[in-house]
Enzyme design. Sequence first.
Site, short mmCIF file in Angstrom:
data_model
loop_
_atom_site.label_atom_id
_atom_site.label_comp_id
_atom_site.label_asym_id
_atom_site.label_seq_id
_atom_site.Cartn_x
_atom_site.Cartn_y
_atom_site.Cartn_z
N HIS A 117 -0.49 34.51 58.36
CA HIS A 117 0.48 35.29 57.58
C HIS A 117 0.68 34.60 56.22
O HIS A 117 1.00 33.42 56.14
CB HIS A 117 1.80 35.37 58.35
CG HIS A 117 2.83 36.27 57.72
ND1 HIS A 117 2.78 37.64 57.82
CD2 HIS A 117 3.92 35.99 56.97
CE1 HIS A 117 3.82 38.16 57.19
NE2 HIS A 117 4.52 37.18 56.65
N MET A 156 5.80 40.32 48.64
CA MET A 156 7.20 40.45 48.22
C MET A 156 7.19 40.42 46.71
O MET A 156 7.62 39.45 46.07
CB MET A 156 8.03 39.30 48.83
CG MET A 156 8.22 39.47 50.33
SD MET A 156 8.69 37.94 51.17
CE MET A 156 7.07 37.28 51.52
N HIS A 176 1.63 39.47 53.12
CA HIS A 176 2.95 40.08 53.02
C HIS A 176 3.40 39.99 51.56
O HIS A 176 3.78 38.92 51.10
CB HIS A 176 3.92 39.35 53.96
CG HIS A 176 5.34 39.77 53.84
ND1 HIS A 176 6.37 39.06 54.43
CD2 HIS A 176 5.93 40.82 53.22
CE1 HIS A 176 7.53 39.66 54.17
NE2 HIS A 176 7.29 40.73 53.42
N MET A 216 5.36 35.74 46.94
CA MET A 216 6.67 35.93 46.31
C MET A 216 6.56 35.77 44.81
O MET A 216 5.81 34.90 44.33
CB MET A 216 7.66 34.92 46.87
CG MET A 216 7.78 34.97 48.38
SD MET A 216 9.07 33.87 48.95
CE MET A 216 8.81 33.96 50.73
N MET A 259 11.61 43.10 58.86
CA MET A 259 12.19 41.82 58.47
C MET A 259 13.44 41.55 59.32
O MET A 259 14.36 42.37 59.36
CB MET A 259 12.60 41.83 56.99
CG MET A 259 11.44 41.91 55.99
SD MET A 259 10.17 40.66 56.19
CE MET A 259 11.09 39.14 55.89
N ASP A 299 9.26 39.59 61.38
CA ASP A 299 9.13 38.43 60.49
C ASP A 299 10.51 37.86 60.18
O ASP A 299 11.33 38.52 59.55
CB ASP A 299 8.43 38.89 59.20
CG ASP A 299 8.12 37.74 58.25
OD1 ASP A 299 8.43 36.60 58.56
OD2 ASP A 299 7.54 38.04 57.18
N GLY A 311 12.29 35.94 51.26
CA GLY A 311 12.38 34.96 50.20
C GLY A 311 12.26 33.52 50.66
O GLY A 311 11.78 32.68 49.91
N PHE A 312 12.66 33.24 51.89
CA PHE A 312 12.69 31.85 52.35
C PHE A 312 12.37 31.76 53.83
O PHE A 312 12.70 32.66 54.60
CB PHE A 312 14.07 31.24 52.09
CG PHE A 312 14.49 31.32 50.66
CD1 PHE A 312 14.06 30.36 49.74
CD2 PHE A 312 15.26 32.37 50.19
CE1 PHE A 312 14.41 30.44 48.40
CE2 PHE A 312 15.61 32.47 48.85
CZ PHE A 312 15.19 31.51 47.96
N GLY A 313 11.75 30.65 54.21
CA GLY A 313 11.56 30.35 55.62
C GLY A 313 12.81 29.68 56.17
O GLY A 313 13.73 29.31 55.43
N ASP A 364 2.58 34.74 52.68
CA ASP A 364 3.78 35.28 52.02
C ASP A 364 3.69 35.15 50.50
O ASP A 364 3.74 34.04 49.96
CB ASP A 364 5.02 34.51 52.51
CG ASP A 364 5.43 34.92 53.90
OD1 ASP A 364 5.63 36.14 54.13
OD2 ASP A 364 5.54 34.04 54.78
N SER A 417 3.20 31.72 59.58
CA SER A 417 3.40 31.90 58.14
C SER A 417 3.16 30.57 57.44
O SER A 417 3.90 29.60 57.66
CB SER A 417 4.82 32.36 57.85
OG SER A 417 5.11 32.12 56.49
N GLY A 451 7.08 30.87 60.99
CA GLY A 451 6.80 29.84 60.00
C GLY A 451 7.32 28.50 60.45
O GLY A 451 6.58 27.66 60.97
#
Length: 225
Positions: A33, A74, A72, A37, A143, A181, A148-150, A35, A8, A203
């Site tokens: 990957h 979000m 992905h 957001m 999930m 994930d 929202g966060f790594g 992400d 990620s 990630g």
Amino acid sequence: MNYRIAPSILSADFARLGDEVKAVIEAGCDWIHFDVMDNHYVPNLTFGPMVCQALKPHAKTAAGVPVPIDVHLMIQPVDALAAAFAEAGADLISFHPDASGHVHRSIQAITSKGCKAGLVFNPAEPLDVLDWVIDDIDLVLIMSVNPGFGGQSFIDSALRKIEAVRQRIGASGKDIRLEVDGGIKVDNIRRVADAGADTFVAGSAIFGKPDYKGVVDAMRRALAG
Ligand code: DX5
Ligand code: ZN
């Protein structure tokens, strides 16, 4: 089992994204990957289709073999940006069913553009919707952290959910990838594979270490062992 490792880029150095993508591909990863957001569906904001388009030329091996971009989403709503990502070079596009007013229509928005479609399930979200669209999708993403966060810790109930999805995929007879994930590390990837996952987002585990190949190799050894 044909496992895939998908770094990620949320945890990459954003000032050097193209080089970071090349580096994880050189390290032997299978997918990139990506992400997305929106500071609405999740309390964080990342990057959009223009960044995907800019990275697309970098998403290939030294021999020129394309490496899939695994988007992905979000975001809420889903459909218009999903189409924009398809045009920006995404290969797979996944969305959260609870972010879409019409899940089947969102899947069509993705597949009609020639991309593979995936459904993403949050830790506390049931799988019910899957029964009605399993014939229409190519990927399920479970999930194992809240989106929202790594850098968050793996939530163990995801293992039971992965087992449940693996059963549904088996019953469907379809070739659907089962991706996980959040909180994936060298020391838990085997457990997650044993539950039935075949594709692993990572990630912080990869970008948080200086030697990306060392981490990817250790993950492959754990999966083979
Ligand atoms: C979280 C993202 C993940 C994140 C995973 O919302 O969907 O892809 O980058 O990060 P790690 O592997 O650090 O848990
Ligand atoms: Zn993700």
